[in-house]
Design an enzyme around this catalytic site. Structure first.
Site, PDB file in Angstrom:
ATOM      1  N   ASP A   7     -19.992 -12.862  -8.229  1.00  0.00           N
ATOM      2  CA  ASP A   7     -20.229 -14.311  -8.290  1.00  0.00           C
ATOM      3  C   ASP A   7     -20.289 -14.699  -9.763  1.00  0.00           C
ATOM      4  O   ASP A   7     -21.015 -14.096 -10.553  1.00  0.00           O
ATOM      5  CB  ASP A   7     -21.533 -14.683  -7.577  1.00  0.00           C
ATOM      6  CG  ASP A   7     -21.720 -16.198  -7.467  1.00  0.00           C
ATOM      7  OD1 ASP A   7     -21.721 -16.711  -6.340  1.00  0.00           O
ATOM      8  OD2 ASP A   7     -21.873 -16.859  -8.514  1.00  0.00           O
ATOM      9  N   ASP A 103     -15.978 -19.407  -6.695  1.00  0.00           N
ATOM     10  CA  ASP A 103     -16.451 -18.484  -7.744  1.00  0.00           C
ATOM     11  C   ASP A 103     -17.006 -17.175  -7.200  1.00  0.00           C
ATOM     12  O   ASP A 103     -17.705 -16.471  -7.898  1.00  0.00           O
ATOM     13  CB  ASP A 103     -17.464 -19.181  -8.663  1.00  0.00           C
ATOM     14  CG  ASP A 103     -18.891 -19.127  -8.145  1.00  0.00           C
ATOM     15  OD1 ASP A 103     -19.079 -19.149  -6.911  1.00  0.00           O
ATOM     16  OD2 ASP A 103     -19.804 -19.053  -8.984  1.00  0.00           O
ATOM     17  N   GLU A 104     -16.708 -16.868  -5.921  1.00  0.00           N
ATOM     18  CA  GLU A 104     -17.211 -15.582  -5.446  1.00  0.00           C
ATOM     19  C   GLU A 104     -16.223 -14.877  -4.515  1.00  0.00           C
ATOM     20  O   GLU A 104     -15.468 -15.507  -3.790  1.00  0.00           O
ATOM     21  CB  GLU A 104     -18.584 -15.714  -4.790  1.00  0.00           C
ATOM     22  CG  GLU A 104     -18.678 -16.688  -3.659  1.00  0.00           C
ATOM     23  CD  GLU A 104     -20.134 -17.060  -3.380  1.00  0.00           C
ATOM     24  OE1 GLU A 104     -20.746 -16.452  -2.504  1.00  0.00           O
ATOM     25  OE2 GLU A 104     -20.636 -17.977  -4.043  1.00  0.00           O
TER      26      GLU A 104
END
Ligand code: TTP
Ligand code: MG
Ligand code: MG
Length: 347
Positions: A7, A103-104
């Site tokens: 993340d 974002d992960e």
């Protein structure tokens, strides 16, 4: 199974710090459209968080805490572009990866022969930094949910690896709210029954738990006991499906390769059907008798799952590629997928 979960740290705000280094070192927030009067905080750097500013807070409230905070309006195209670069880089480390949000991502690293997990995590973390200049945190454990929790616990800029015999120790002291999917409301319902930590959750009578949270109870109870059977759902946009085969007799005549091509298209479409995907981009590849190779791609105006369309388009792409030299091997690859049905969100 071993899952490596990545993340990005304060992702949108960190992206802004990369292209505007002068914003670094002081509190910064990225706001939704509406800016200072009507916007909400989408992301903020750790300098802002230390003051109590957080995601989803109205920008007005953030300004009450820090009237001179640096405030940038979100530029999602830019963040998507950075995200794409990160995901493409991560994909080089595994054949099975799920892109969970902008974002992960969760990578299945169990079957890849990466024996030193700490070395791998460092390599990925440094690699992302070299690629886009952004910091991230990595958590590794035996399942996707556990790995995400481990990652959360190591933020920011950390790496944490949880061995199987450490899982209970890690989980039991934490609050139920640390479980992905458990929001304030679920936590309140559990709290009323005296369940505050994950340790409490592991000891509770399943009937009481079912009464409190319904069908979520089994998943919660399993997780509290260290069972994490979550699976990696490969995200269709980052995937491609392809086949290639050597021709019995090298040729520059597409008609003489048509049986092989039909077989390749059939196999690709069988795979596509299994995933329930529609394709948009078709790529043909030729390896020539002199061992050089070339590819040619085409994007359709509408996604399709038609075998006839794929055969027609692949034939036309290959015909161009084969007109100059004799081919000894041909291949067909399809990509830019969309799901036929919407995918279930796990977190
Ligand atoms: P997160 O990963 O939850 O948050 P973050 O990357 O900003 O910070 P960290 O992971 O270090 O805790 O979300 C990723 C991005 O998604 C975030 O940068 C902005 C966006 N986002 C919103 O737009 N609204 C929100 O409420 C949240 C939580 C995130
Ligand atoms: Mg993040
Ligand atoms: Mg995130």
């Amino acid at each position: 199974m071993r899952i490596l979960f990545v993340d990005m740290d304060y992702f949108y705000a960190a992206c802004e710090e990369v292209r505007h280094p002068e914003l670094k070192g002081k509190p910064l927030l990225v706001s939704s459209p509406g800016g200072k009067s009507r916007g909400v905080v989408e992301s903020c750097n750790y300098e802002a968080r230390r003051l109590g500013i957080k995601s989803a807070m109205p920008v007005m409230d953030a300004l009450k805490i820090k009237p001179d905070i640096q405030c940038v309006q979100a530029d999602h195209d830019y963040y998507d572009e950075q995200s794409g670069r990160i995901m493409a880089f991560l994909k080089t480390f595994t054949t099975r990866m799920e892109v969970i949000s902008v974002d992960e991502a969760a990578l299945d690293i169990g079957s890849m022969g990466h024996d030193d997990e700490s070395m791998l995590a460092n390599k990925i973390k440094d690699g992302i930094f070299n690629e886009v200049g952004l910091p991230c945190t990595i958590g590794i454990s035996k399942g996707k949910i556990l790995a995400k929790m481990v990652c959360d616990s190591a933020k920011p800029n950390g790496i944490k690896i949880l061995e199987d015999d450490e899982i209970r120790g890690f989980l039991w002291s934490r609050s139920v709210e640390d479980i992905p999917g458990v929001g304030r409301k679920t936590a309140e319902r559990l709290g009323k029954r005296g369940i505050r930590t994950i340790g409490d959750l592991s000891r509770v009578n399943p009937v009481v738990l079912r009464d409190a949270v319904g069908s979520f109870s089994k998943e919660l109870h399993d997780l509290a006991s260290g069972i994490d059977n979550s699976v990696i759902i490969e995200h269709c946009e980052t995937l491609s499906i392809g086949r290639e085969r050597t021709l019995e007799n090298p040729t520059s005549d597409i008609d003489r390769a048509s049986d092989t091509l039909k077989a390749l298209v059939g196999e690709v479409m069988d795979d596509l059907d299994k995933h329930q995907f529609l394709l948009k981009t078709i790529t043909a590849k030729v390896k020539y008798t002199d061992f050089s190779d070339r590819i040619h791609s085409k994007s359709l105006s509408h996604p399709t799952d038609s075998r006839d369309v794929l055969l027609r388009e692949a034939t036309s792409l290959l015909k161009d590629l084969m007109s100059s030299k004799k081919a000894r091997k041909i291949g067909v690859r399809v990509s830019s997928f969309t799901g036929k049905s919407k995918q279930k969100k796990l977190f």
